[in-house]
Scaffold this motif. Structure first.
Motif: not given
Length: 169
Positions: A7-9, A37, A73, A81, A84, A99, A103
């Motif tokens: 998962n990448v923000l 995201y 988030f 995540m 990020v 977070w 991450p």
């Protein structure tokens, strides 16, 4: 890390252009391996029309695109995540939420195409150029051997991706 997609923000201040473009690019290029995201510290509440037009022209699905707060988030029920990335200098200098899961982070700042001035063609070019820069960085990112790099080496590579490459002579 795990066998689920990473998962990448992508963060920016307004979440109306750069972070939206990055989300679309990674979800296309990293399909199955990454889930992207985007969010903003002070979301504008709408996606820039030039960003939507560019994504549609490049055959991206734009159904995902909405301007939203990074607070979405930072809650326990949000996806955890793995990475990020800030894509604007303002967001990089702001105090980010904590977070969950700690991450890896990096700053991949690119110029704000929404701030471009000039003719309509020049403004559209600014969006095209931002897309190109983000596409190049994301292409490098997804090609990293995630499982064979230790955390320190991976962090170094993430930081390198965000640095501008010096121009020859």
């Amino acid at each position: 890390m795990s066998d689920r997609p990473y998962n990448v923000l992508f963060l920016c201040t307004g979440n109306s252009a750069r972070s939206i473009l990055a989300e679309a690019i990674l979800n296309r290029l990293g399909q199955g391996k990454f889930k992207a995201y985007s969010a903003g510290s002070q979301p504008k509440g709408e996606v820039h029309p030039y960003a939507l037009q560019l994504l549609k022209t490049l055959n991206h699905d734009t159904g995902f695109a909405r301007s939203k707060s990074w607070e979405e988030f930072a809650v326990p029920e949000a996806p955890q995540m793995d990475f990020v990335f800030t894509v604007c200098d303002n967001a990089a200098n702001e105090a980010c939420p904590v977070w969950p899961g700690q991450p890896m982070t990096a700053h991949w700042g690119v110029p704000d195409p929404a701030a471009a001035e000039g003719t309509e063609a020049e403004k559209h070019f600014a969006f095209d150029d931002t897309y190109r820069m983000l596409n190049n960085r994301i292409s490098i990112f997804i090609s990293l051997p995630m499982t064979s790099l230790d955390k320190l080496a991976l962090q170094r590579r993430l930081n390198e991706i965000g640095r501008d490459v010096p121009k020859a002579g």
